[in-house]
Design a protein around this motif. Sequence first.
Motif, short mmCIF file in Angstrom:
data_model
loop_
_atom_site.label_atom_id
_atom_site.label_comp_id
_atom_site.label_asym_id
_atom_site.label_seq_id
_atom_site.Cartn_x
_atom_site.Cartn_y
_atom_site.Cartn_z
N ILE A 178 45.93 4.27 6.00
CA ILE A 178 46.14 5.62 6.54
C ILE A 178 46.51 6.58 5.43
CG2 ILE A 178 47.54 7.00 8.12
CD1 ILE A 178 47.79 4.52 9.89
N LYS A 179 47.30 6.13 4.48
CA LYS A 179 47.67 7.00 3.36
C LYS A 179 46.46 7.32 2.48
CE LYS A 179 52.61 6.00 2.95
NZ LYS A 179 53.68 5.52 2.07
N TYR A 180 45.56 6.36 2.29
CA TYR A 180 44.34 6.64 1.52
C TYR A 180 43.49 7.68 2.25
CZ TYR A 180 45.03 2.93 -1.94
OH TYR A 180 45.51 2.17 -2.97
N ALA A 202 44.69 9.95 4.18
CA ALA A 202 45.44 11.20 4.07
C ALA A 202 45.21 11.88 2.72
CB ALA A 202 46.93 10.95 4.29
N ILE A 203 45.23 11.12 1.63
CA ILE A 203 45.06 11.77 0.32
C ILE A 203 43.60 12.21 0.12
CG2 ILE A 203 47.00 10.53 -0.70
CD1 ILE A 203 45.05 8.72 -2.13
N THR A 204 42.66 11.50 0.76
CA THR A 204 41.27 11.96 0.70
C THR A 204 41.12 13.28 1.44
OG1 THR A 204 40.49 9.66 0.62
CG2 THR A 204 38.89 11.34 1.22
N ALA A 205 41.75 13.37 2.62
CA ALA A 205 41.71 14.62 3.38
C ALA A 205 42.39 15.75 2.60
CB ALA A 205 42.40 14.43 4.73
N MET A 206 43.48 15.42 1.91
CA MET A 206 44.18 16.43 1.10
C MET A 206 43.28 16.92 -0.03
SD MET A 206 47.69 15.92 -1.12
CE MET A 206 46.93 14.59 -2.08
N LEU A 207 42.57 16.01 -0.66
CA LEU A 207 41.65 16.39 -1.75
C LEU A 207 40.59 17.36 -1.24
CD1 LEU A 207 40.52 16.09 -4.61
CD2 LEU A 207 39.29 14.04 -3.82
N LEU A 208 40.00 17.08 -0.08
CA LEU A 208 38.99 17.98 0.48
C LEU A 208 39.59 19.36 0.79
CD1 LEU A 208 37.18 15.50 2.91
CD2 LEU A 208 36.45 16.23 0.64
N ASN A 209 40.81 19.36 1.32
CA ASN A 209 41.48 20.62 1.61
C ASN A 209 41.70 21.44 0.34
OD1 ASN A 209 44.22 22.19 1.73
ND2 ASN A 209 43.63 21.98 3.89
N HIS A 210 42.14 20.79 -0.72
CA HIS A 210 42.40 21.49 -1.97
C HIS A 210 41.11 21.99 -2.62
CE1 HIS A 210 46.60 19.43 -2.51
NE2 HIS A 210 46.55 20.28 -1.52
N ILE A 253 51.32 16.30 8.15
CA ILE A 253 52.08 15.71 9.25
C ILE A 253 52.14 14.18 9.13
CG2 ILE A 253 50.12 15.53 10.86
CD1 ILE A 253 52.15 16.44 13.07
N THR A 254 51.07 13.59 8.59
CA THR A 254 51.07 12.14 8.36
C THR A 254 52.13 11.76 7.34
OG1 THR A 254 48.71 12.05 8.86
CG2 THR A 254 49.66 10.17 7.70
N MET A 255 52.23 12.54 6.27
CA MET A 255 53.23 12.26 5.25
C MET A 255 54.65 12.43 5.81
SD MET A 255 51.83 11.18 2.56
CE MET A 255 50.30 10.52 3.21
N PHE A 259 49.82 6.48 -4.76
CA PHE A 259 50.03 7.62 -3.88
C PHE A 259 50.86 8.71 -4.58
CE2 PHE A 259 49.70 4.26 -0.40
CZ PHE A 259 48.35 4.50 -0.23
N TYR A 260 51.84 8.27 -5.36
CA TYR A 260 52.64 9.26 -6.09
C TYR A 260 51.84 9.90 -7.22
CZ TYR A 260 57.03 7.99 -3.78
OH TYR A 260 58.04 7.79 -2.86
N LEU A 261 51.12 9.09 -7.98
CA LEU A 261 50.42 9.60 -9.17
C LEU A 261 49.20 10.44 -8.80
CD1 LEU A 261 50.64 6.40 -11.39
CD2 LEU A 261 51.82 8.57 -11.80
N PHE A 262 48.57 10.13 -7.70
CA PHE A 262 47.35 10.86 -7.33
C PHE A 262 47.62 12.35 -7.16
CE2 PHE A 262 44.43 12.65 -4.21
CZ PHE A 262 43.20 12.27 -4.73
N TYR A 263 48.80 12.68 -6.64
CA TYR A 263 49.08 14.08 -6.35
C TYR A 263 49.05 14.96 -7.60
CZ TYR A 263 51.28 18.15 -4.18
OH TYR A 263 51.54 19.42 -3.72
N PRO A 264 49.83 14.69 -8.65
CA PRO A 264 49.76 15.55 -9.83
C PRO A 264 48.44 15.42 -10.58
CG PRO A 264 51.24 13.71 -10.25
CD PRO A 264 50.90 13.67 -8.80
N VAL A 265 47.86 14.20 -10.60
CA VAL A 265 46.63 14.00 -11.38
C VAL A 265 45.47 14.77 -10.77
CG1 VAL A 265 44.90 12.29 -12.07
CG2 VAL A 265 47.35 11.78 -12.32
N HIS A 266 45.30 14.71 -9.46
CA HIS A 266 44.16 15.41 -8.86
C HIS A 266 44.34 16.93 -8.96
CE1 HIS A 266 46.26 16.56 -5.11
NE2 HIS A 266 45.17 17.25 -4.79
N LEU A 267 45.59 17.40 -8.87
CA LEU A 267 45.83 18.83 -9.05
C LEU A 267 45.51 19.28 -10.47
CD1 LEU A 267 49.21 19.27 -7.11
CD2 LEU A 267 46.97 20.15 -6.43
#
Length: 558
Positions: free
Chosen positions: A326-328, A330-338, A363-365, A540-548
């Motif tokens: 579910i977290k994977y 979520a981060i895929t959906a976040m990437l598309l949003n960004h 909301i998932t997070m 999950f932690y590292l993906f956030y700053p790296v993808h940004l």
Amino acid sequence: MRIEKTALDAQNRCVYSLYKEKGCIGHAVTCADCFEALEIAPEWQSRGYGSYLLREVLRQNGGFDRTAPSEFTAPLPDTGNTAAQALAAKFGFVPRGGLLVRRRVPDLTAVELTHHFLRSTLAPGGLYLDATCGNGHDTLFLCSVAGENGRVIGLDIQPQAAANTNALLAANGMAAIGRAECCDHRELLRFAPPGSADCVMFNFGWLPGAAHDVHSTADSTLPALQAGLDALKPGGVLAAVLYSGKVIGNAEKKAAAEFFRSLPLADYTVLICEFANWADTAPLPALSLSGKNNRCRCEAPKKEVLPMLQQQTQSPGWRVLNRDVIKYIAITAMLLNHIANIFLVPGTLWYEVLVDIGYFTAITMCYFLVEGFRYTHSRKQYALRLFGFGVVSQVPFSMAFAQNGILEFQDFNMMFTLFLCFCILLCIETIRNRFLRGVLIVLLIFGSLFCDWALLAPVFTLLFRWSGQDQKRLRFSFALSAALFGWLNYTSSVWLYPTAQCLLMACGSMAGIAASGFVILYLYNGQRAARGKKFSHWFFYLFYPVHLLVLGVIRVMG
């Protein structure tokens, strides 16, 4: 009358002198746990002074300690010395191997019997609940069973009991394994969702050392026992020690015993232990094993099961998604949003579609934040990770979403928002003063105004905290969150687009939150992935700053 102890040498030889009327009337000589001599002056014999001296020496050396074993020896008295023989027999000395021997084993209390059973049954590394922690001795025992990979939560409705328990755990180096919370034991499912606990322990009655007018009753005990059974996983154990007496009466003990006897044999194995030659008011240990798949020490380690909920009415076949999957998503959906927010034009079809998909993530997070808050081994480390990655992610966040130039501060990133939400949960759990707690929560919510997902993320978090394990509340929370978010989107765009388009966009914005609710309520199995847990945890932690950072670099270079 007094007894004076004098050490004779370094080999633990001591003399105990009995004084009466300013004179020594007898003495006993011991070497460790061996009596070498015991004599009373002839004029004072047959008057009970030998019994007094022997009893006091035994008492001072642990001979009457009900909690620890002891063994004492003495030379055999002369054949004709009937007084010495009678004195030895009076205090439990029996001839054995050319000596008099007195052995004593600890008295088997109801609590000790329960501890013995649990220690021989439970395996380390589980989730254990002490639902009536009192001064913390049962919680400390469960920590010793759980080991460094286990988790123990103590509950008590009295704040002083929770404080005493936490102090005891800290003093014994168990604070990293267990903690106590001030909470009614009927609400234990807030801390151990259905099907997650290896053991739930109750030790009813009152807080030792406190007033007896505050004690458990049948009205609270029966719902708590049912909640404890619901919390057990197959093979889990519920242990309860029931009391009766002049102060608390017999109603609770009788009702609880009837409750245990009414449990269906197909689901539970119940053992109620009665001390046949004790008084009727003696404590009553009761043990209930859940299901048929009882887990023992020789079995393979269990899979981690720390769900926020475990629906018993749904078919297990529907629950195919673990937490990491579910977290994977979520981060895929976040990437598309960004990607949509950075590179696409607002109001276009693809922009709206990708942005709406991304609303699945926040909301998932928040949901998993509430779940993780309950079960993390270290809340301090959890908070530091959120704050630390918030700091690391701020420059990439400002680069990715800058409107002009390379860097432009818009607001603080989502990691800071989650950190504030974590602090809100911490305030609720730890601050007992209602006014101070309310003020701090309001300030933290106000602080989120400067962060991504301002106000909404704290509201989501509070709703999930309020929902606990209640399915109706969870459904209501997701529905309310979707409606609130849709209303905010509609009101913010009604001045920019036609009404029909605004309604369509509002409904689209609700879809991501609705999808999150469906996945968590009906597809989430409450488990983590069987493999790669550590990798997923840090990914999950590292993906956030790296993808940004990557998106920010692409934006600047473009």
